[in-house]
Write an enzyme that holds these catalytic residues in place. Structure first.
Site, PDB file in Angstrom:
ATOM      1  N   ASP A  41       4.093 -63.019  17.858  1.00 43.84           N
ATOM      2  CA  ASP A  41       3.537 -63.383  19.171  1.00 43.84           C
ATOM      3  C   ASP A  41       2.743 -62.218  19.771  1.00 43.84           C
ATOM      4  O   ASP A  41       3.007 -61.053  19.475  1.00 43.84           O
ATOM      5  CB  ASP A  41       4.700 -63.778  20.099  1.00 43.84           C
ATOM      6  CG  ASP A  41       4.221 -64.567  21.309  1.00 43.84           C
ATOM      7  OD1 ASP A  41       3.058 -65.050  21.303  1.00 43.84           O
ATOM      8  OD2 ASP A  41       4.996 -64.689  22.266  1.00 43.84           O
ATOM      9  N   ASN A  66       1.975 -75.871  19.686  1.00 47.75           N
ATOM     10  CA  ASN A  66       0.694 -75.147  19.688  1.00 47.75           C
ATOM     11  C   ASN A  66      -0.536 -76.077  19.638  1.00 47.75           C
ATOM     12  O   ASN A  66      -1.664 -75.635  19.879  1.00 47.75           O
ATOM     13  CB  ASN A  66       0.629 -74.112  18.555  1.00 47.75           C
ATOM     14  CG  ASN A  66       1.492 -72.886  18.805  1.00 47.75           C
ATOM     15  OD1 ASN A  66       2.049 -72.299  17.874  1.00 47.75           O
ATOM     16  ND2 ASN A  66       1.620 -72.473  20.059  1.00 47.75           N
TER      17      ASN A  66
HETATM   18  C1  IPE Z   1       5.628 -69.116  19.478  1.00 45.63           C
HETATM   19  O1  IPE Z   1       4.708 -68.458  20.269  1.00 45.63           O
HETATM   20  C2  IPE Z   1       4.929 -69.817  18.344  1.00 45.63           C
HETATM   21  C3  IPE Z   1       4.385 -68.964  17.303  1.00 45.63           C
HETATM   22  C4  IPE Z   1       4.491 -67.671  17.237  1.00 45.63           C
HETATM   23  C5  IPE Z   1       3.696 -69.663  16.253  1.00 45.63           C
HETATM   24  P1  IPE Z   1       4.058 -69.144  21.546  1.00 45.63           P
HETATM   25  O2  IPE Z   1       3.117 -68.152  22.111  1.00 45.63           O
HETATM   26  O3  IPE Z   1       3.498 -70.473  21.181  1.00 45.63           O
HETATM   27  O4  IPE Z   1       5.311 -69.371  22.465  1.00 45.63           O
HETATM   28  P2  IPE Z   1       5.426 -69.425  24.060  1.00 45.63           P
HETATM   29  O5  IPE Z   1       4.416 -70.415  24.535  1.00 45.63           O
HETATM   30  O6  IPE Z   1       5.137 -68.055  24.559  1.00 45.63           O
HETATM   31  O7  IPE Z   1       6.845 -69.821  24.314  1.00 45.63           O
HETATM   32  C1  IPE Z   2       0.836 -65.809  18.520  1.00 45.78           C
HETATM   33  O1  IPE Z   2       0.011 -65.234  19.488  1.00 45.78           O
HETATM   34  C2  IPE Z   2       0.077 -66.689  17.563  1.00 45.78           C
HETATM   35  C3  IPE Z   2       0.344 -68.116  17.705  1.00 45.78           C
HETATM   36  C4  IPE Z   2       1.167 -68.666  18.548  1.00 45.78           C
HETATM   37  C5  IPE Z   2      -0.388 -68.993  16.832  1.00 45.78           C
HETATM   38  P1  IPE Z   2      -0.405 -65.999  20.799  1.00 45.78           P
HETATM   39  O2  IPE Z   2      -1.676 -66.737  20.536  1.00 45.78           O
HETATM   40  O3  IPE Z   2       0.699 -66.822  21.313  1.00 45.78           O
HETATM   41  O4  IPE Z   2      -0.697 -64.777  21.777  1.00 45.78           O
HETATM   42  P2  IPE Z   2      -0.283 -64.643  23.296  1.00 45.78           P
HETATM   43  O5  IPE Z   2       1.168 -64.952  23.396  1.00 45.78           O
HETATM   44  O6  IPE Z   2      -1.116 -65.611  24.060  1.00 45.78           O
HETATM   45  O7  IPE Z   2      -0.574 -63.221  23.644  1.00 45.78           O
HETATM   46 MG    MG Z   3       2.257 -66.459  22.575  1.00 45.75          MG
END
Ligand code: IPE
Ligand code: IPE
Ligand code: MG
Length: 263
Positions: free
Chosen positions: A36, A84
């Site tokens: 993340d 997602n």
């Molecule tokens: C969790 O991260 C999903 C992945 C790393 C694929 P998210 O960024 O989607 O989760 P939330 O929205 O912060 O809970």
């Molecule tokens: C994790 O990074 C990747 C996926 C969830 C696919 P994010 O895209 O959630 O990055 P933040 O949390 O917005 O910084």
């Molecule tokens: Mg995220």
């Protein structure tokens, strides 16, 4: 013992110190990572979110390489959740494109490291071009005997439990047994992770203190490690830090005996 790191770790480096601190007899068998912080990493640099995802691919390479060199039984990476899909179409498309490219570029190396590749999640919903690439990587590495690399795609912990319950109930019905006989082992056997060792360590990057629908069943007694590091900056040293930290924990599994990881 330096395992298989001699060619990549410099003498006197932090990596080398951490490797020297690792107890090789008590490595976690199964490590899972919630990757993340890609978007925030990019925002910090005034770049679009997709630049963060692109930079995150290098961190995936490093984690897979480190896991394989350590000799982990399983490494499970959360790449795309069932939630997602709520993101803008262009971001979803970019993530899928990057996944395809990663598999194409890395397959030889993954295979060379004796890694077995698989996915967990409802991949039927992914495009056929992504599924083709997944099938190619899974088939090519199917007989490898090293670390199992599972990439979670269109994965949701709740969806997995629903799928597992359906599978278990179907088997019960087929054998004419009563639903009251359904037990934990039977659900466990139907999980996407049924070929993997018990989850020992869950890592989340970017400082968020939540599970976000990842491995809900498997997490029961896993140790949790959260680092502030954004995923694109996560490298070997961070994974080694997580493992050393894990080995300092006392895992009691609800009992009193110190079944420990501590020395
Ligand atoms: C969790 O991260 C999903 C992945 C790393 C694929 P998210 O960024 O989607 O989760 P939330 O929205 O912060 O809970
Ligand atoms: C994790 O990074 C990747 C996926 C969830 C696919 P994010 O895209 O959630 O990055 P933040 O949390 O917005 O910084
Ligand atoms: Mg995220």
């Amino acid at each position: 013992m330096l395992k298989d790191f001699t060619e990549v770790v410099e003498a006197g480096s932090r990596d080398q110190k951490l490797l020297a601190a690792i107890d090789w007899e008590r490595l976690p068998k199964h490590v899972a990572i919630i990757m993340d912080g890609n978007g925030r990493w990019a925002a910090q640099r005034g770049q679009p979110r997709i630049a963060g995802h692109r930079a995150g691919v290098e961190a995936v390479r490093a984690a897979v390489d480190t896991g394989a060199r350590l000799g982990l039984g399983a490494l499970t990476l959360y790449a795309f959740s069932t939630e997602n899909w709520k993101r803008p179409r262009y971001e979803v498309d970019a993530l899928m494109r990057m996944l395809r490219k990663y598999l194409r570029l890395e397959l030889d190396e993954i295979n060379r490291q004796n890694i077995r590749f698989q996915t967990i999640g409802r991949i039927q919903k992914l495009s056929s071009s992504v599924r083709d690439e997944i099938a190619r990587a899974s088939d090519r590495t199917a007989s490898n005997t090293g670390m199992v690399l599972s990439v979670a795609l269109n994965y949701g912990g709740r969806a997995e439990i629903v799928d597992a319950c359906r599978g278990a109930v179907r088997k019960l019905e087929a054998s004419g047994r009563s639903i009251d006989e359904l037990n934990e082992e039977e659900i466990d056997r139907e999980l996407y992770t049924n070929n993997l060792p018990e989850l020992d360590l869950l890592v989340r990057t970017s400082g968020e203190l939540r599970i976000s629908n990842f491995l809900l069943w498997q997490i029961a007694y896993a140790e949790i490690y959260v680092t502030e590091t954004f995923w694109p900056d996560f490298r070997r040293v961070e994974l080694l830090e997580a493992i050393v930290d894990y080995q300092r924990r006392n895992r009691r599994f609800g009992g009193l005996k110190l079944v420990v990881n501590a020395k």
